[in-house]
Structure formats: structure tokens, C-alpha cells
Design a protein around this motif. Structure first.
Motif, PDB file in Angstrom:
ATOM      1  N   LEU A  79      -4.281 -11.309   5.223  1.00 46.67           N
ATOM      2  CA  LEU A  79      -3.766  -9.979   5.542  1.00 46.67           C
ATOM      3  C   LEU A  79      -2.883  -9.400   4.442  1.00 46.67           C
ATOM      4  O   LEU A  79      -2.915  -8.186   4.199  1.00 46.67           O
ATOM      5  CB  LEU A  79      -3.001 -10.028   6.866  1.00 46.67           C
ATOM      6  N   ALA A  83      -3.721  -5.913   2.903  1.00 46.05           N
ATOM      7  CA  ALA A  83      -2.771  -4.815   3.121  1.00 46.05           C
ATOM      8  C   ALA A  83      -2.391  -4.159   1.803  1.00 46.05           C
ATOM      9  O   ALA A  83      -2.356  -2.925   1.687  1.00 46.05           O
ATOM     10  CB  ALA A  83      -1.519  -5.335   3.832  1.00 46.05           C
ATOM     11  N   GLY A  87      -3.521  -0.458   0.947  1.00 46.82           N
ATOM     12  CA  GLY A  87      -2.420   0.480   0.741  1.00 46.82           C
ATOM     13  C   GLY A  87      -2.481   1.153  -0.627  1.00 46.82           C
ATOM     14  O   GLY A  87      -2.058   2.300  -0.773  1.00 46.82           O
ATOM     15  N   VAL A  94      -6.592   2.115   6.736  1.00 50.57           N
ATOM     16  CA  VAL A  94      -5.702   1.218   7.468  1.00 50.57           C
ATOM     17  C   VAL A  94      -5.684   1.544   8.962  1.00 50.57           C
ATOM     18  O   VAL A  94      -5.850   0.661   9.809  1.00 50.57           O
ATOM     19  CB  VAL A  94      -4.274   1.283   6.880  1.00 50.57           C
ATOM     20  N   ALA A 156      -1.932  -8.581  11.873  1.00 48.29           N
ATOM     21  CA  ALA A 156      -2.333  -7.388  11.115  1.00 48.29           C
ATOM     22  C   ALA A 156      -1.435  -6.208  11.448  1.00 48.29           C
ATOM     23  O   ALA A 156      -1.034  -5.438  10.560  1.00 48.29           O
ATOM     24  CB  ALA A 156      -3.797  -7.050  11.419  1.00 48.29           C
ATOM     25  N   ALA A 160       0.987  -4.335   8.846  1.00 46.57           N
ATOM     26  CA  ALA A 160       0.812  -2.898   8.645  1.00 46.57           C
ATOM     27  C   ALA A 160       2.125  -2.152   8.891  1.00 46.57           C
ATOM     28  O   ALA A 160       2.488  -1.248   8.135  1.00 46.57           O
ATOM     29  CB  ALA A 160      -0.282  -2.363   9.563  1.00 46.57           C
ATOM     30  N   LEU A 163       4.430  -2.891   5.953  1.00 48.87           N
ATOM     31  CA  LEU A 163       4.055  -2.137   4.753  1.00 48.87           C
ATOM     32  C   LEU A 163       4.439  -0.670   4.884  1.00 48.87           C
ATOM     33  O   LEU A 163       4.933  -0.053   3.929  1.00 48.87           O
ATOM     34  CB  LEU A 163       2.548  -2.270   4.521  1.00 48.87           C
TER      35      LEU A 163
END
Length: 328
Positions: A79, A83, A87, A94, A156, A160, A163
Motif C-alpha cells: 500500500l 499510495a 498520489g 485513489v 488502504a 489514504a 497521505l
């Protein structure tokens, strides 16, 4: 030479200060981002004990350990790079991917609701399915694989959220923060899970305490309370875990709909939550959160109810045909 050495040491000290400041910044960002993901962390801690219930006491910690290792592998090896890449190169992908993960959580939660309400239909549904992407050699292997699969979706969402909470900056700083959040959350969640599943064993040990004093009696009483209370606590936690999967999955889908769907949907949800909050202004924040969670849960249950026949009559037969054609 001494002056040069002093200058070198001064440069090293300056670099060390910069490095320490960078580490402090990373730690601060990790703490803030981890706080944003707290809701999903709680859901993860509530869901995981379901996979340990029913096994012999000596297998509980090894099972938790296997799930924890799988969870850490999910976060750090799969992940985290996904990610960062998404990103950087494809940020628009996403949210749709998270919505698919949310639909899976809704499906898992709805399956458990079906099993509790209509066990006969639940067994029929399970009979139609073959282990998809699993080739379990034992019940324990299947449980661990199922737990890691569910953890993947929750992880996840954690990554997310983390991030999204990070300020724009170096990709290496973001990677380090994501790694720290993933590590600390995994250790925290599965440390708590280990304590939960071993609480009854601790209660048995306390109940056998042979001290004759008043304190000894209190220890034995506490031990008996733990032994008697843990089955009820685990049953309640299982219910919370099921509700959490449906609520989190529905919330992910709802936020995706607000982003990509008609603006009226998001405006309606916010209007309902704000109207409910105005009724009880002293606890407006709690009321607003509760109403939004209820809406997310209702949507999640609906999505899960639709997903069950889709999987049973669509995806599972298609997967079986694909497997037969590949083995032919």
C-alpha cells in the motif's frame, strides 16, 4: 589542523541539528496524520478479534501474530508504494479504488448480518462460493487469509487518510511518515487485540490465585469476572466489528458519491446532519457525527445487500468458469 577539525565537527553538529529537526517534523506529521485515521484504527481493532474466536487458547497469539505480519506487509510493501505512486502520477484514481474497497467492506459486513438474521440463507450463499484467491489448507489458514484480506481494505483507508493529511513536500518525507504511521498503528492495533484475546487466560490465572488476604480475594473475584465477562465482551465486540465494516464501507462510498455524484446528495446529507445538530446544540458535534454515521451505515447495508447476490450469482460463477477453463 585543529582549526580544520573544529570546523568539521561544527559542520557535523549543524547537519545533526538539521537531521533532528527533520525527524521532529516527520514525527509531528506522523502523529497528526495518525490521529486523522483514528476512526478506522478503532474499526480495525474491533474487527480482528472475530477471526480468533473459536480457536484453542494456545493458537490465539500465533494467529494474531500472523495477521499482524500480514497487515504490516500490506501497509509497507504494497500500500505504501501504491499510495505514493498514485498520489504522484494518478491522484484521481485513489477515490474510486477506495470506493471499491468500501463496497467490499459492506459486502463482508452484510454477509455477517445475513448469517445472524437468516443463517440458512447465509449457508446457501457460502455453499455457492469457492475460496476466491485462497487455497487454504486448514480453517486457521482460511481465517488468517480472510483477516488479512479485510485488513488490506482498512489499511488502504488508513494509508489514504494519512497521505491526504500530509502537507505537500518531499516524496521521501511522505514515505517515511506513511511507514511510521503504518508501523505504529499495526503494533498498537494488534497489541490491543492480543490483550483482548488473552484476557480470559489472564482471568483464569487470577481466579486461581491462592492468597488468603483480602487483596487475594479481590484478585480472585477480578479473575472470575474476567472469565465470565469475556465471552459477552467478545460477542459485543464482534457486533461492533460488523457494524464498523458496514459503517466505514458506507462512509467511503458516501464520500465518493459526494465527490463524483450530483452535488444535491452531499448537500442533503450535510443539511440533515446540521438540522439534527441544531436540535441539541450542547452536543452538536456528537449528534452531527452520529447522524452521518447512521446514514453511512444505512448506505453500507444497502450496498452490501446488493453485493451478496451479485457475488453469488455473478462473480462467483464467472470465477468458477475461469478456473475450469484455465485448468482444462
Amino acid at each position: 589542523m585543529s582549526v580544520g577539525l573544529i570546523g568539521l565537527l561544527d559542520d557535523i553538529a549543524g547537519i545533526a541539528k538539521v537531521a533532528a529537526a527533520s525527524l521532529d517534523d516527520v514525527a509531528s506529521q506522523a502523529a497528526k496524520a495518525g490521529t486523522k485515521a483514528a476512526g478506522v484504527v478503532i474499526d480495525d481493532a474491533a474487527v480482528t478479534p472475530n477471526y480468533v474466536i473459536g480457536f484453542a487458547s494456545k493458537r490465539e497469539l500465533p494467529i494474531v501474530g500472523k495477521i499482524a505480519v500480514g497487515s504490516l506487509r500490506n501497509k509497507l510493501l504494497i500500500l505504501l508504494p501504491i499510495a505514493l505512486l498514485l498520489g504522484y502520477f494518478l491522484p484521481a484514481a485513489v477515490t474510486p479504488l477506495l470506493m471499491l474497497g468500501g463496497a467490499f467492506l459492506c459486502y463482508e459486513g452484510a454477509e455477517k448480518v445475513l448469517e445472524a438474521v437468516m443463517p440458512h440463507h447465509a449457508h446457501q450463499h457460502e455453499a455457492q462460493l469457492e475460496p476466491i484467491a485462497l487455497n487454504a489448507q486448514s480453517v486457521e489458514d482460511e481465517k488468517v487469509a480472510g483477516a488479512i484480506k479485510t485488513d488490506f481494505i482498512l489499511s488502504a483507508e488508513i494509508m489514504a487518510i494519512t497521505l491526504a493529511a500530509l502537507p505537500a513536500g518531499s516524496i521521501w518525507t511522505q514515505a517515511l511518515v506513511l511507514a511510521l504511521v503504518g508501523l505504529f498503528i499495526t503494533v498498537g492495533v494488534y497489541g490491543v487485540v492480543a490483550l483482548i484475546v488473552k484476557a480470559d487466560d489472564a482471568g483464569m490465572a487470577l481466579a486461581r490465585f491462592d492468597g488468603a488476604s483480602l487483596a487475594g480475594g479481590a484478585i480472585r473475584l477480578l479473575g472470575r469476572a474476567l472469565v465470565r465477562g469475556m465471552p459477552v465482551f467478545l460477542a459485543v465486540l464482534s457486533t461492533i466489528g460488523t457494524a464498523a465494516m458496514i459503517w466505514v464501507g458506507g462512509g467511503i462510498i458516501l464520500h465518493g458519491i459526494e465527490k463524483y455524484g450530483p452535488p444535491a446528495i452531499g448537500h442533503t446529507v450535510h443539511a440533515i446532519t446540521e438540522a439534527a445538530a441544531h436540535l441539541l446544540p450542547s452536543v452538536a458535534g456528537i449528534v452531527e457525527w452520529s447522524v452521518e454515521a447512521a446514514i453511512s451505515g444505512a448506505l453500507g447495508l444497502l450496498v452490501g445487500a446488493v453485493a451478496i447476490p451479485v457475488v453469488q450469482y455473478g462473480l462467483a460463477p464467472a470465477w468458477k468458469r475461469l478456473r475450469r477453463s484455465r485448468s482444462a
